[in-house]
Design a protein around this motif. Structure first.
Motif, mmCIF file in Angstrom:
data_model
loop_
_atom_site.group_PDB
_atom_site.id
_atom_site.type_symbol
_atom_site.label_atom_id
_atom_site.label_comp_id
_atom_site.label_asym_id
_atom_site.label_seq_id
_atom_site.Cartn_x
_atom_site.Cartn_y
_atom_site.Cartn_z
ATOM 1 N N THR A 27 0.821 -1.208 0.000
ATOM 2 C CA THR A 27 0.000 0.000 0.000
ATOM 3 C C THR A 27 0.855 1.258 0.000
ATOM 4 O O THR A 27 0.319 2.349 -0.075
ATOM 5 N N GLY A 28 2.179 1.122 0.102
ATOM 6 C CA GLY A 28 3.032 2.291 -0.007
ATOM 7 C C GLY A 28 3.708 2.713 1.280
ATOM 8 O O GLY A 28 4.512 3.625 1.274
ATOM 9 N N ALA A 29 3.392 2.065 2.395
ATOM 10 C CA ALA A 29 4.028 2.459 3.659
ATOM 11 C C ALA A 29 5.313 1.674 3.824
ATOM 12 O O ALA A 29 5.375 0.673 4.514
ATOM 13 N N ASN A 84 -3.634 4.663 10.970
ATOM 14 C CA ASN A 84 -3.563 5.664 9.932
ATOM 15 C C ASN A 84 -4.829 5.645 9.078
ATOM 16 O O ASN A 84 -5.241 4.592 8.613
ATOM 17 N N PRO A 96 1.534 10.597 -0.091
ATOM 18 C CA PRO A 96 0.432 9.649 -0.211
ATOM 19 C C PRO A 96 -0.224 9.667 -1.581
ATOM 20 O O PRO A 96 -1.116 8.868 -1.837
ATOM 21 N N LYS A 155 5.652 11.577 3.261
ATOM 22 C CA LYS A 155 5.745 10.516 2.266
ATOM 23 C C LYS A 155 6.149 9.189 2.883
ATOM 24 O O LYS A 155 5.615 8.136 2.532
ATOM 25 N N THR A 213 5.783 8.118 5.888
ATOM 26 C CA THR A 213 4.957 7.611 6.977
ATOM 27 C C THR A 213 3.659 7.008 6.467
ATOM 28 O O THR A 213 3.203 5.988 6.962
ATOM 29 N N TYR A 214 3.047 7.665 5.485
ATOM 30 C CA TYR A 214 1.707 7.275 5.083
ATOM 31 C C TYR A 214 1.724 6.306 3.917
ATOM 32 O O TYR A 214 2.567 6.405 3.039
ATOM 33 N N PRO A 215 0.752 5.387 3.880
ATOM 34 C CA PRO A 215 0.591 4.581 2.668
ATOM 35 C C PRO A 215 -0.024 5.419 1.548
ATOM 36 O O PRO A 215 -0.400 6.566 1.756
ATOM 37 N N ARG A 216 -0.156 4.806 0.413
ATOM 38 C CA ARG A 216 -0.643 5.492 -0.771
ATOM 39 C C ARG A 216 -2.154 5.500 -0.824
ATOM 40 O O ARG A 216 -2.800 4.533 -0.421
ATOM 41 N N MET A 217 -2.719 6.555 -1.390
ATOM 42 C CA MET A 217 -4.173 6.559 -1.536
ATOM 43 C C MET A 217 -4.562 5.930 -2.855
ATOM 44 O O MET A 217 -3.865 6.037 -3.847
#
Lengths: 381, 316, 159
Positions: free
Chosen positions: A136-138, A207, B203, B279, B281-285
């Motif tokens: 998911t990108g984290a 989050n 994100p 960037k 810390t957060y996952p992608r939307m």
């Protein structure tokens, strides 16, 4: 069977073939860190209408190879099945052999097996959670979970010398006893892990974006989970309260006090939470096992160097990080197994992908695949 | 004549600034991300690994120039420059110190908001010229994202314009008061988030991360052409942070002159580090979540901010 | 889950005999597991009966090459009764075919494909019977005992 609701109806011609469909091949090598899985995806705009996994890219014929090796020589083969969970793959096989040959183990061997299996479960879940987060990108979460996994691997390296494929659990016991100071290091790890895992919990699961990516995605109903033979966190996330350590207890598990986390919605979020909570429970089991363990031999006595079990069939299973891992052995009295079949939970869980991915977008497909947690060594054998 | 010479000087200056921004930006990104992830980052090449990016750039320049056979060669080669040039141009309207901006036009703030939008064309061109189904889709998605987030960004900056009564950069800086920050807090947050989305960062980096499954719009670019895209990204990061620091945080306040420039740079660096922090810390939307955030969350917030600024401006 | 006792094989035998008396003599306990040996023609009906008895979960389908027959083994589990058992049937080697149980337990889908792939057993009524682990153009069925391939290496019998 549940049906997914698409955001708009697909456009079809007179013969029923879809007109605006795009077929995307998510090839066997792709950056989502799950291994060699090919998924053929039919897309209607953004929405997945059909997702078919094509497996077999890591098929090495382990079951056929096992017919050509002695019972002890098969143990390294089982290492390479679920290579993320070598310890418990060995254990499932050894339990089947012991059932077939009627071997009784010393207590200390059983406790050691439980300890390494639970450590392995923690390492496997750390990898599953980390790679799901990385999908998911984290990326930072991936690094944190692998930090914890690295500590487990260092423990195993001290114990048996290998980092990934351990060949530690053998028919009749385990190969070595604990080295000096291993127990203390293990206890330190178990006392430090809950805090690290709860930090990761707050970082990732707290989050909003992560929740939005995981909640209501890939929902598996309880009936489907049972009908499709799902097991492990995939089934427990849907509400199936089935854990072999409690429902069909084996080894010394009845002596421990632990709980089994069960989800309620069956989405990706619940499955990930089940894996997270199982890490806490594994810490409890390891600490209790270290407390209860008595000094003694770690191998059964009087075992012949070449095992020749009586002819017959035997099956035994354990609760691995992925579900119920079983090994069915057929013996014909010779030193080599006549047939070894591995019931791999990842194989059964992966069959759910076509069901879960339909109606979601491509980004969700990756997330769902991550939540099913396949390890292709086990899927393909 | 002097106008041409000044123009050339500013152009060169802008180019060098962007190159430095890219070099330091990549280094900062690697260090910040490493520290967040309990690692060290580059430490070998130069003091604190500062020359790492230089070494990487040398390597990239030495790479083979691969153009896909099917691609439209002219458009393919021009696309990175179309993405890069508007961002370099946008640096000239930032008020670096009280009373001076390289290009102090009456419509300075509008210039900053409008000109980088041209880089959307470059994104579309890159996706289209690659002649690759997935790159085209990635390019279209990237363009849609960038266009959607233009609106909240513009509205949030409009709040400042309303309060200052002018779009000229130096005048806005001169009119700035410290208590504007209390009023503009929401606007600044909207600006911050929209800038992240404009730059395809944090994100909102789905067009780049499409390469997880499906190729992103610059997948067919290698070597120095890809480096130009990266320079555009880090240059845009610097420009957005400098602009945000100048317009929302008051630029060189409380110091003037040359020291003011340093204060501005310090504030901009803080914003850059904050963007990198977000960037990593957060996952992608997901794309639909991204769009709904822009239209359903940020635009209303910016409109409320604008209304509040209007009320305060009347009272002022 | 409450710690209610798992059903023992005697209780299972009783339960089976009371509900499906004709299946009763075919049930035995071997190596600690309950086994029901069935004729391959009657497999599908027996599977349906067992499902309504409470065996709602199919764990795996495997095949064993027994020389002149293939033995197909189904692992069934019941969550409510907390017991598992095997359903075994034998098919001939010349024409190995049996009715698919995909309509009873959807989990059988991939397992039957694997048995087809590695042994060549045809499952009638399977929605999508094709190779799963090996490439589609592979010839032969590797897990059969008479499978020969140039790439196979027989380990020496020195032990």
């Amino acid at each position: 069977m549940s049906t997914a609701v698409l955001s708009r109806q697909p456009v079809v011609d007179e013969e029923g073939r879809s007109l605006e469909e795009l077929v995307v091949n998510v090839g066997p090598s792709h950056p989502s860190t799950h291994g060699v899985c090919r998924v053929i995806v039919h897309l209607d705009g953004e929405v997945v209408t059909k997702a078919e996994p094509v497996i077999g890219y890591l098929h090495r014929g382990i079951e056929k190879m096992a017919e050509n090796r002695t019972y002890l020589q098969v143990v390294p083969l089982t290492d390479r099945l679920d290579y993320v969970g070598s310890m418990y793959s060995n254990w499932a096989y050894c339990r089947a052999v012991e059932r077939l040959a009627g071997i009784r183990l010393p207590e200390r061997a059983e406790y050691l097996r439980v300890i390494v299996c639970e450590l392995q479960r923690i390492a496997s879940h750390m990898m599953a959670l980390g790679s799901a987060a990385a999908d998911t990108g984290a990326v930072s979460m991936f690094i944190y979970t692998f930090d914890q996994r690295e500590r487990v691997i260092e423990l195993f390296e001290e114990l048996c010398g290998a980092r990934l494929t351990y060949n530690f659990v053998r028919p009749g016991g385990v190969s070595f006893d604990l080295p000096e100071r291993w127990e203390e290091t293990c206890r330190e790890f178990c006392s430090a892990l809950p805090k690290a895992v709860s930090d990761m919990d707050k970082l990732y699961f707290g989050n909003t974006i992560a929740r939005a990516r995981m909640k209501s995605v890939g929902v598996l109903s309880l009936d489907d989970a049972v009908a499709w033979g799902a097991s492990g966190p995939v089934a427990r996330g849907s509400g199936a309260n089935w854990d072999l350590r409690k429902n069909d207890p084996y080894s010394v598990y009845p002596r421990f006090d632990f709980e089994v986390p069960v989800g309620c919605n069956g989405d990706v979020y619940d499955r990930a939470r089940v894996r997270l909570y199982e890490c806490y429970e594994s810490c409890r089991i390891i600490t209790q096992a270290l407390d209860q363990m008595e000094p003694g031999p770690v191998k059964a006595e009087g075992l012949p160097r070449l095992l020749r079990p009586n002819p017959g069939d035997a099956y035994d299973h354990i609760e691995s990080a992925r579900g119920s891992l079983g090994v069915y052995l057929v013996s014909d009295g010779s030193p080599r197994p006549y047939r070894m079949k591995v019931r791999s939970p990842a194989f059964c869980n992966l069959a759910l992908l076509p069901l879960l991915a339909v109606g979601h977008t491509m980004s969700d497909l990756v997330v769902v695949l991550g939540s099913l947690d396949p390890v292709f060594g086990e899927v393909d054998r | 004549m002097t106008a041409y010479l000044t123009g050339i000087a500013y152009g060169l200056g802008g180019g060098i600034a962007i190159a430095l921004a890219a070099l330091l930006g990549v280094w900062a990104e690697r260090k910040v991300s490493a520290r967040i992830q309990l690692r060290l980052g580059p430490t070998e090449v130069g003091p604190f690994g500062l020359f790492q990016t230089l070494a990487d750039t040398v390597k990239l320049v030495l790479k083979e120039d691969i153009t896909p056979r099917e691609a439209q060669v002219g458009l393919f080669r021009v696309a990175p420059l179309v993405v890069f040039a508007p961002i370099a141009m946008s640096l000239v309207v930032i008020p670096f110190t009280t009373g001076w901006a390289p290009l102090n036009t009456e419509v300075g703030l509008l210039f900053f908001l409008a000109v980088p939008s041209l880089s959307v064309l470059g994104v579309l061109l890159a996706g289209w010229a690659s002649r690759n189904n997935y790159a085209t889709l990635g390019g279209m998605r990237g363009a849609a994202q960038m266009i959607s987030y233009e609106l909240p960004r513009t509205l949030s900056v409009l709040g400042v314009v309303v309060l200052a009564g002018s779009m000229r950069p130096t005048e806005v800086l001169a009119e700035w008061r410290w208590w504007w920050l209390l009023l503009l807090a929401v606007g600044f947050i909207v600006y911050f988030i929209s800038s992240l989305a404009e730059l395809n960062r944090g994100p909102f980096d789905l067009p780049e991360a499409e390469s997880e499954l499906v190729a992103g719009y610059f997948a067919d670019y290698s070597g120095i052409r890809w480096a130009i895209f990266m320079m555009a990204e880090y240059g845009g990061l610097l420009a957005a942070s400098l602009f945000g620091a100048a317009v929302f945080l008051g630029g060189g306040w409380p110091l003037d002159g040359a020291l003011g420039v340093l204060v501005l740079l310090a504030k901009a660096t803080a914003i850059v580090v904050a963007m990198m922090w977000v960037k990593w810390t957060y996952p992608r939307m997901r794309p639909d979540q991204l769009m709904s955030t822009a239209w359903k969350v940020l635009v209303p917030m910016a409109l409320v901010q604008l209304a509040a600024c209007g009320v305060v401006a009347l009272w002022l | 889950m409450s710690e209610n006792a798992r059903m023992t094989f005697d209780e299972l035998r009783e339960h089976l005999c009371s509900t499906y008396p004709d299946l009763c003599p075919l049930f035995s306990v071997e190596f600690g597991d309950g086994v029901l040996h069935i004729d391959c023609g009657k497999l599908h009906d027996a599977a349906r009966d067992l499902k309504s008895l409470g065996f709602d979960r199919l764990g795996m389908v495997l095949a064993v090459d027994r020389g002149d027959t293939f033995e197909i083994i189904y692992r069934l589990t019941s969550r409510s009764m907390r017991v598992g058992m095997f359903l075994k049937c034998n098919v001939s080697r010349e024409k190995p075919a049996v009715r698919s149980v995909c309509d009873i337990w959807p989990a059988a889908n991939w397992h039957e494909r694997e048995a087809y792939d590695l042994f060549g057993i045809e499952f009638e009524g399977h929605p999508d019977l094709r190779r799963i682990l090996l490439p589609p153009e592979w010839e032969g069925h590797p897990l059969r005992k008479d499978y020969v391939d140039d790439r196979m290496i027989r380990r020496p019998d020195y032990i």
